[in-house]
Design a protein around this motif. Structure first.
Motif, PDB file in Angstrom:
ATOM      1  N   VAL A 191       0.839  -1.206   0.000  1.00  0.00           N
ATOM      2  CA  VAL A 191       0.000   0.000   0.000  1.00  0.00           C
ATOM      3  C   VAL A 191       0.870   1.251   0.000  1.00  0.00           C
ATOM      4  CG1 VAL A 191      -1.703   1.318   1.316  1.00  0.00           C
ATOM      5  CG2 VAL A 191      -1.926  -1.152   1.134  1.00  0.00           C
ATOM      6  N   VAL A 238      -8.219   2.584  -4.860  1.00  0.00           N
ATOM      7  CA  VAL A 238      -7.631   2.172  -3.576  1.00  0.00           C
ATOM      8  C   VAL A 238      -8.435   1.097  -2.848  1.00  0.00           C
ATOM      9  CG1 VAL A 238      -7.312   3.015  -1.210  1.00  0.00           C
ATOM     10  CG2 VAL A 238      -6.131   4.123  -3.085  1.00  0.00           C
ATOM     11  N   CYS A 275      -6.904  -2.531  -1.632  1.00  0.00           N
ATOM     12  CA  CYS A 275      -6.818  -2.864  -0.198  1.00  0.00           C
ATOM     13  C   CYS A 275      -7.624  -4.113   0.137  1.00  0.00           C
ATOM     14  CB  CYS A 275      -7.293  -1.676   0.645  1.00  0.00           C
ATOM     15  SG  CYS A 275      -6.190  -0.245   0.573  1.00  0.00           S
ATOM     16  N   LYS A 308      -5.078   0.591   6.065  1.00  0.00           N
ATOM     17  CA  LYS A 308      -4.624   0.740   4.674  1.00  0.00           C
ATOM     18  C   LYS A 308      -5.379   1.846   3.956  1.00  0.00           C
ATOM     19  CE  LYS A 308      -3.483  -4.198   4.177  1.00  0.00           C
ATOM     20  NZ  LYS A 308      -4.000  -4.649   5.471  1.00  0.00           N
ATOM     21  N   ALA A 360      -3.847   5.487   2.556  1.00  0.00           N
ATOM     22  CA  ALA A 360      -3.939   5.847   1.136  1.00  0.00           C
ATOM     23  C   ALA A 360      -4.787   7.101   0.928  1.00  0.00           C
ATOM     24  CB  ALA A 360      -4.512   4.675   0.345  1.00  0.00           C
TER      25      ALA A 360
END
Length: 656
Positions: free
Chosen positions: A204, A240, A244, A266, A270
């Motif tokens: 990530v 994203v 994830c 995560k 992000a």
């Protein structure tokens, strides 16, 4: 509201051969004179159950290729049905139809061979795994007490004084809700779990760095595209969650709450970097509130010719991001395109009632994703609220719209989620506190930087270049007295000796406000760090006791009060199946404790215990009625497994 969690205790390190629930009952009875209601013993059988799930999935795919009345439990009839497809491939069949049927036949044969034929077929693998000694090792034990007092007494005494079970000192804790247990991940060691999470987090971080680089390229290479950085951020924030979720699928978590917490970390990393931090880092100081940059230098006062280089203002990009969160994100969630497609288009091609039901289950959602959407807006407002006051209004409006849309979807359209309790909410409060402290720190920096033109001096003494960027210089706190320190190189210039207070730019009112904000942010940051240190270090030595009060309601009384109460029944939700797959024998419990009920088929249909006769620990087959005369003759009317080394979890309930 009382749930089974309030009456339950989890043994984290039971002996490998402690497979008798009656033995566990006798062990815990001294702590709870009111009695024990149930005991669930799980085994280190994740590989075997995973293979059984895979077998079910492949059989479901095969079932979709055959006629609805095919008997999937009889291998001979199943193979005969597959062969009947080949018999239909005669010369009189149209060519195009023959090609499609030939493809279906080849796929069906391939699936059948993967499941049943050869030394590497899934059934052989399952039988081999069932014979491994490790598969019969106990991994966790869940005990449900009759009263809250009994559970609390056992938890307190064992935690403080220890408990010797067969010479083995037990570690106990309060478990999560039954629906939140990830039964296929219980046996993974802490070291493996941490390693998996660290590796996923590194991926990530790499993606976030890549995203920041893309934002930088768009901002500096395509200056004429004013909204380019905002569009890139929007695209990244759309991608994203998918990344994830994919990374999280490789991690082992004992509970759904832990899974969601890992996903939360995560997504927050992000979202915060892409949305707020990256924009700040790659932007030129002079373009924070200006539409262009004038790259002057120390020779500016000499009248040198300078080129004006266009640079996009930061604030329009922030405005675009708030519009994105106010309009696009709630709209996509409300439209529920995947759910609409399943109900109005995919369902029309369903061959069986099972397939039809799957299309009307509702859209799954992630609680971590819903929380991080809100923290993303709040953090964006916290960082840029001072320099862009409209952020407060936009943030409040975004949160209101998100709340209304999520409430509607939760009550009307989304699938029912596991009971996670307050774990994610408590986890989210940590990030909100970070955002509040960040707001105080950024407020001090924003006020110190006005007027964001890197120009010092006045009309009496002339103007000259100086740095106003406390944030870029990483100087904290940004106090007015540090202005000359920030511009120490200018003070050494002899040509400016006649100037008063070299390198200063703040007005009197700005100095007062910056001084107030700087010290306030320093104090708030210090208090925050001290509090976190006290909480995570000191509390490790002196753990907090349960602050909730005993409601004095027995477990057996909850159902009479109209409350749904479930036991710890190992099961697993699998995409493509209307109901979870059971991983244990449930003959010894009240079926109302399972957590769900199929109105058309019994529980045996969903139980993988009956899938392969050679590893079936019961003396009956699927849908075969139990001999109630023999059942009632046993102690407490319970059905007892006769296998010495069971490979499936054991669940036993004692009537109150």
């Amino acid at each position: 509201i009382l749930t089974v969690k309030d009456y339950s205790l989890e043994v984290k390190n039971p002996p490998n051969d402690a497979r008798d629930p009656d033995e566990w009952k006798q062990f815990f009875l001294p702590y709870a004179s009111e009695g024990i209601r149930s005991c669930t013993i799980t085994f280190d059988n994740a590989k075997m159950t995973e293979a059984l799930v895979q077998r079910r999935v492949l059989l479901g795919t095969l079932e979709h290729m055959l006629s609805p009345d095919t008997n999937m439990n009889d291998k001979k009839k199943l193979f005969a049905q597959i062969q009947s497809q080949k018999d239909e491939l005669d010369a009189n069949t149209p060519l195009l139809r023959r090609l499609f049927r030939k493809s279906d036949y080849d796929s069906a044969v391939s699936l059948y061979e993967t499941i049943f034929v050869g030394n590497d077929c899934i059934e052989k693998q399952i039988k081999h795994l069932a014979k491994q000694p490790k598969t019969s090792n106990v991994s966790k034990v869940f005990v449900v007490f009759e009263t809250e007092r009994g559970k609390r007494n056992a938890l307190e005494k064992i935690s403080q004084e220890g408990a010797n079970f067969r010479g083995h000192f037990l570690k106990v804790q309060e478990p999560c809700e039954p629906s939140a247990v990830r039964w296929h991940n219980l046996e993974e060691s802490t070291m493996i779990q941490v390693t998996q999470q660290v590796l996923a987090l590194l991926v990530v971080v790499a993606f976030v760095a890549f995203g920041a680089f893309v934002i930088y390229l768009v901002k500096h290479k395509f200056r004429e595209w004013a909204s380019g950085p905002a569009v890139v951020v929007m695209v990244l924030n759309t991608i994203v969650p998918k990344i994830c979720h994919y990374l999280n699928s490789f991690e082992s978590h004992a509970s759904e709450g832990a899974y969601q917490a890992s996903l939360y970390i995560k997504l927050t990393l992000a979202y915060w970097v892409n949305t707020a931090i990256a924009q700040l880092i790659i932007s030129n100081f002079s373009s924070y509130i200006a539409s262009s940059v004038l790259p002057v230098n120390e020779n500016f006062n000499d009248g040198g010719n300078e080129e004006v280089v266009p640079a996009e203002n930061l604030l329009p990009n922030i405005y675009a991001l708030f519009l994105w969160d106010m309009v696009y994100t709630p709209l996509i969630s409300f439209l529920d395109l995947g759910g609409m497609y399943a109900k109005y288009f995919k369902a029309r091609g369903a061959k069986t009632q099972k397939e039809m039901n799957l299309n009307f289950q509702g859209t799954s959602f992630s609680l971590a994703e819903r929380y991080t959407n809100m923290t993303r807006m709040f953090f964006l407002c916290s960082v840029y609220g001072t320099i862009f006051p409209a952020s407060y209004f936009f943030c409040a409006l975004s949160l209101l719209i998100t709340y209304m849309v999520d409430k509607y979807m939760l009550l009307r359209r989304w699938v029912r989620s596991p009971r996670l309790g307050s774990q994610i909410a408590a986890f989210g409060r940590e990030y909100y506190s970070v955002a509040v402290v960040g707001h105080a720190v950024m407020t001090a920096y924003w006020w110190s930087g006005f007027s964001y033109d890197n120009v010092c001096g006045n009309e009496n003494y002339g103007y000259y270049y100086c740095s106003q960027d406390f944030l870029g210089s990483r100087m904290f706190p940004p106090l007015p007295k540090n202005q000359e320190t920030l511009n120490a190189n200018i003070a050494s210039d002899g040509s400016l000796y006649h100037l008063y207070s070299i390198g200063t730019w703040m007005s009197e009112g700005q100095e007062i406000l910056t001084q107030l904000c700087g010290w306030t942010s320093t104090i708030l940051l210090g208090v925050f760090v001290f509090y976190k240190f006290f909480k995570y270090i000191f509390y490790l030595t002196f753990p907090l006791e349960d602050s909730t009060e005993d409601q004095y309601v027995d477990f057996s009384a909850l159902q009479r009060l109209g409350q749904e109460i479930f036991l710890y029944v190992p099961q697993r939700r699998v995409p493509g199946f209307t109901f979870p797959l059971l991983m244990c024998n449930i003959d010894d419990i009240d079926k109302n404790r399972v957590g769900w009920k199929d109105p058309f088929r019994g529980y045996d249909y969903h139980n993988v215990v009956f899938d392969i006769d050679e590893i079936n620990p019961l003396n009956r087959k699927r849908d075969e009625k139990i001999n109630t005369d023999e059942w009632d003759s046993k102690e407490n009317g319970q059905y007892k497994l006769e296998s010495a080394n069971p490979v499936f979890s054991i669940v036993k309930e004692w009537k109150g």
